[in-house]
Design an enzyme around this catalytic site. Structure first.
Site, PDB file in Angstrom:
ATOM      1  N   SER A  39       0.818  -1.211   0.000  1.00  0.00           N
ATOM      2  CA  SER A  39       0.000   0.000   0.000  1.00  0.00           C
ATOM      3  C   SER A  39       0.853   1.264   0.000  1.00  0.00           C
ATOM      4  O   SER A  39       2.080   1.226   0.062  1.00  0.00           O
ATOM      5  CB  SER A  39      -0.891   0.005   1.246  1.00  0.00           C
ATOM      6  OG  SER A  39      -0.106   0.270   2.390  1.00  0.00           O
ATOM      7  N   SER A  40       0.164   2.380   0.018  1.00  0.00           N
ATOM      8  CA  SER A  40       0.852   3.668   0.080  1.00  0.00           C
ATOM      9  C   SER A  40       1.473   3.911   1.450  1.00  0.00           C
ATOM     10  O   SER A  40       2.156   4.902   1.653  1.00  0.00           O
ATOM     11  CB  SER A  40      -0.117   4.802  -0.280  1.00  0.00           C
ATOM     12  OG  SER A  40      -1.216   4.772   0.604  1.00  0.00           O
TER      13      SER A  40
END
Length: 146
Positions: free
Chosen positions: A69-70
Site C-alpha cells: 500500500s501507500s
C-alpha cells in the site's frame, strides 16, 4: 599474501541526492513497507520474505522495488525517525510508493542502471553510492575460498 579487490562501477539515475556507503543487503524480492518492516528496528518482518528478521539499518539496500500500500512511505519515513534507515537504496522498478519512500527516508537513492544491480551486487559487498554523480562503486567482498 594480499587480496586483490574487484571493483565494479554502475551508472544510474539519481532519485534522492547524496553520498553514502556501507555493506550491501540484497534481495530479489520486493519489499512491503506497511506490515513488511519493523520501522523501529529496520528489520524485515514480512512472513515469507527471504530477508525475514534481518535488519537493513545502515546498509545499502538493493531490491527490485516496493509492493503493498501507500503506507510504504510512512513505514520507511519512520526508519529515519528511529535512526535505523538504510544508508542508501538501489532499486530497479520506479513506482510512486518507492519514490516517496526514498524521499522521506532521505538516504541517497538511485534507479535506472546500466547493469542490473541484482546481478552485480551481493550481500556483504561494500557499496559506495554517489547519487549526485549517478555512480555506484561496488567492492566485491573477499572470497572465503583459499
Amino acid at each position: 599474501m594480499s587480496e586483490i579487490l574487484t571493483k565494479i562501477i554502475l551508472r544510474g539515475r539519481c532519485v534522492v541526492p547524496g553520498v553514502s556507503e556501507g555493506e550491501a543487503l540484497v534481495t530479489g524480492q520486493q519489499i512491503s513497507g506497511w506490515g513488511g518492516i519493523d520501522s523501529r528496528t529496520g528489520t524485515i518482518v514480512e512472513t515469507r520474505h527471504e530477508l525475514r528478521d534481518i535488519s537493513f539499518a545502515g546498509k545499502v539496500l538493493v531490491f527490485p522495488g516496493a509492493k503493498g500500500s501507500s503506507g510504504w512511505s510512512n513505514a520507511f519515513h519512520l526508519t529515519r525517525t528511529f535512526g535505523v534507515a538504510p544508508a542508501a537504496m538501489l532499486f530497479n522498478e520506479m513506482t510512486t510508493k518507492v519514490a516517496l519512500g526514498a524521499v522521506v527516508t532521505r538516504a541517497p537513492c538511485m534507479t535506472d542502471f546500466d547493469q542490473n544491480p541484482l546481478d552485480v551486487i551481493e550481500t556483504g559487498d561494500w557499496v559506495r553510492v554517489d547519487a549526485d554523480q549517478g555512480v555506484v562503486e561496488i567492492t566485491k567482498r573477499p572470497s572465503s575460498q583459499p
